[in-house]
Scaffold this active site. Structure first.
Site, mmCIF file in Angstrom:
data_model
loop_
_atom_site.group_PDB
_atom_site.id
_atom_site.type_symbol
_atom_site.label_atom_id
_atom_site.label_comp_id
_atom_site.label_asym_id
_atom_site.label_seq_id
_atom_site.Cartn_x
_atom_site.Cartn_y
_atom_site.Cartn_z
ATOM 1 N N THR A 87 45.520 40.813 32.543
ATOM 2 C CA THR A 87 46.868 40.757 31.989
ATOM 3 C C THR A 87 47.752 40.124 33.057
ATOM 4 O O THR A 87 47.912 40.710 34.140
ATOM 5 C CB THR A 87 47.394 42.166 31.659
ATOM 6 N N LYS A 162 49.882 40.004 23.898
ATOM 7 C CA LYS A 162 49.659 41.273 24.601
ATOM 8 C C LYS A 162 50.993 41.902 25.048
ATOM 9 O O LYS A 162 51.230 43.088 24.841
ATOM 10 C CB LYS A 162 48.749 41.012 25.815
ATOM 11 N N LYS A 237 53.782 47.763 34.359
ATOM 12 C CA LYS A 237 53.360 46.377 34.657
ATOM 13 C C LYS A 237 53.590 45.479 33.426
ATOM 14 O O LYS A 237 54.165 44.406 33.532
ATOM 15 C CB LYS A 237 51.876 46.349 35.052
HETATM 16 P P1 NAD Z 1 41.173 46.900 39.293
HETATM 17 O O1 NAD Z 1 42.199 46.870 40.375
HETATM 18 O O2 NAD Z 1 40.292 48.082 39.110
HETATM 19 O O3 NAD Z 1 40.209 45.610 39.435
HETATM 20 C C1 NAD Z 1 40.599 44.362 39.957
HETATM 21 C C2 NAD Z 1 39.471 43.865 40.845
HETATM 22 O O4 NAD Z 1 39.787 42.558 41.322
HETATM 23 C C3 NAD Z 1 39.260 44.730 42.098
HETATM 24 O O5 NAD Z 1 37.921 45.169 42.140
HETATM 25 C C4 NAD Z 1 39.604 43.803 43.256
HETATM 26 O O6 NAD Z 1 38.822 44.019 44.427
HETATM 27 C C5 NAD Z 1 39.325 42.455 42.649
HETATM 28 N N1 NAD Z 1 40.023 41.366 43.322
HETATM 29 C C6 NAD Z 1 41.311 41.312 43.731
HETATM 30 N N2 NAD Z 1 41.587 40.122 44.301
HETATM 31 C C7 NAD Z 1 40.435 39.415 44.241
HETATM 32 C C8 NAD Z 1 40.090 38.107 44.673
HETATM 33 N N3 NAD Z 1 40.976 37.309 45.267
HETATM 34 N N4 NAD Z 1 38.807 37.705 44.482
HETATM 35 C C9 NAD Z 1 37.904 38.509 43.879
HETATM 36 N N5 NAD Z 1 38.174 39.758 43.449
HETATM 37 C C10 NAD Z 1 39.438 40.189 43.627
HETATM 38 O O7 NAD Z 1 41.988 46.593 37.946
HETATM 39 P P2 NAD Z 1 41.493 46.840 36.435
HETATM 40 O O8 NAD Z 1 41.971 48.152 35.963
HETATM 41 O O9 NAD Z 1 40.066 46.475 36.334
HETATM 42 O O10 NAD Z 1 42.385 45.761 35.670
HETATM 43 C C11 NAD Z 1 42.079 44.381 35.683
HETATM 44 C C12 NAD Z 1 43.041 43.661 34.757
HETATM 45 O O11 NAD Z 1 42.906 44.182 33.434
HETATM 46 C C13 NAD Z 1 44.517 43.805 35.127
HETATM 47 O O12 NAD Z 1 45.160 42.572 34.913
HETATM 48 C C14 NAD Z 1 45.007 44.885 34.186
HETATM 49 O O13 NAD Z 1 46.394 44.777 33.918
HETATM 50 C C15 NAD Z 1 44.187 44.589 32.956
HETATM 51 N N6 NAD Z 1 43.996 45.754 32.062
HETATM 52 C C16 NAD Z 1 43.651 46.964 32.583
HETATM 53 C C17 NAD Z 1 43.481 48.046 31.722
HETATM 54 C C18 NAD Z 1 43.090 49.400 32.273
HETATM 55 O O14 NAD Z 1 43.172 50.381 31.518
HETATM 56 N N7 NAD Z 1 42.653 49.511 33.523
HETATM 57 C C19 NAD Z 1 43.683 47.884 30.351
HETATM 58 C C20 NAD Z 1 43.990 46.626 29.840
HETATM 59 C C21 NAD Z 1 44.166 45.561 30.725
#
Ligand code: NAD
Length: 290
Positions: A87, A162, A237
């Site tokens: 997102t 979204k 967010k």
């Molecule tokens: P998270 O923080 O658990 O995962 C993000 C991952 O990206 C981490 O493991 C981090 O180490 C990695 N990362 C960061 N910078 C990086 C880089 N430069 N290179 C490689 N890896 C890198 O977050 P999440 O909960 O998995 O969410 C991911 C996305 O999905 C977000 O945009 C969030 O808004 C969206 N989202 C999350 C949910 C939820 O319930 N968690 C629901 C819908 C959408």
């Protein structure tokens, strides 16, 4: 398909695992050391992207997406799909898509709803922006990682869908919670309030399917001490992204603005961080008008 998967966090790891389980050849990369069943590890994002039919990104925000896209786009083969499921702000989604397009790739922005539970169960919903050709190519992956995908039009439109949906969700949750708090003060029983509203014109997903009052309606995070579910900081967010987009496009969104301010206060100054976004109800419950 040969898939590169970058960002193996709470959402990315189970999504990558489901793709590997379905028989795809998945190479993953994350800045942190992460092991996912069936997914081989690359040493860099570019290495994960090399030779892939589809590169999927699942990253925290637009700046990180832009940085990762800068690394993977030059490594990708022409005609491959760059599928961002994070997102992020509409502007970043469109900027990355323009760069990918110029490199002969098929960019898609496909943010999800369904949360960590949906990612693990393979029941996510994808809102997709980008070309028909890209969407058609990625469709089998949407069907593996989720149960529904909607093609919303050109690049950026997935993110637009979204944040518009989640702006409605944030505003509606607040309206539902403040109405419950008012009903309490008026001496109206919560079950009676639910029975009336859930079958009257005030009904909504937040009332009928995700009721913020414990013990009322179907099971929801309210019945589990407001453990998320959908955390208040993730709602914040998305509300911030909606207001950033509203500013950039000169859209008048007074309730979205107010919802963002309330979640900001709840998360940053009160006890909202780490709680479900429906914990707005105990917040209102404790307050008066002053
Ligand atoms: P998270 O923080 O658990 O995962 C993000 C991952 O990206 C981490 O493991 C981090 O180490 C990695 N990362 C960061 N910078 C990086 C880089 N430069 N290179 C490689 N890896 C890198 O977050 P999440 O909960 O998995 O969410 C991911 C996305 O999905 C977000 O945009 C969030 O808004 C969206 N989202 C999350 C949910 C939820 O319930 N968690 C629901 C819908 C959408």
């Amino acid at each position: 398909m040969k898939i590169g998967f970058i960002g193996l966090g709470n959402m990315g790891a189970p999504m990558a695992r489901n793709l590997a389980q379905a028989g795809h050849d998945v190479t993953g990369y994350d800045m942190a050391t992460v092991t996912v069943d069936g997914v081989s590890n690359a040493r860099t994002a570019a290495e994960a992207a090399t030779g892939a039919d589809v590169v999927i990104t699942m990253l925290p925000n637009g700046d990180i997406l832009r940085a990762v896209a800068g690394q993977v786009i030059p490594a990708m083969q022409k005609g491959a799909v760059l599928l961002d499921c994070s997102t992020v702000d509409v502007e970043s989604a469109r900027a990355v898509a323009a760069d990918a397009d110029a490199a002969g790739l098929l960019p898609l922005d496909a943010p999800v709803s369904g949360g960590v539970g949906g990612a693990a169960a393979g029941t996510l919903t994808f809102m997709v922006g980008g070309s028909e050709a890209g969407y058609t190519k990625a469709l089998p992956l949407f069907e593996t990682m989720g149960q529904k995908s909607v093609h919303c039009g050109a690049s950026g439109n997935g993110q637009a869908a979204k944040i518009c949906n989640n702006m409605i969700l944030g505003v509606t949750m607040i309206a539902t919670c403040e109405a419950f708090a008012l009903a309490d003060k008026l001496g109206l029983d919560r079950q009676a309030m639910f029975d009336v509203v859930s079958t009257s014109s005030g009904y909504s997903w937040t009332m009928n399917a995700y009721c913020p009052a414990p013990g009322i309606g179907p099971k929801s995070p309210a019945d589990n001490g407001y453990i998320p579910g959908f955390a208040a900081e993730l709602m914040l967010k998305d509300l911030r992204l909606s207001q950033q987009a509203a500013e950039a496009s000169d859209a008048d969104t007074p309730l979205g603005q107010a919802a963002m301010a309330l979640y900001e206060q709840f998360v940053e100054e009160e006890d909202g961080k780490g709680r479900d976004f429906s914990a707005m109800l105990p917040r209102f419950e404790k307050r008066g008008r002053g």
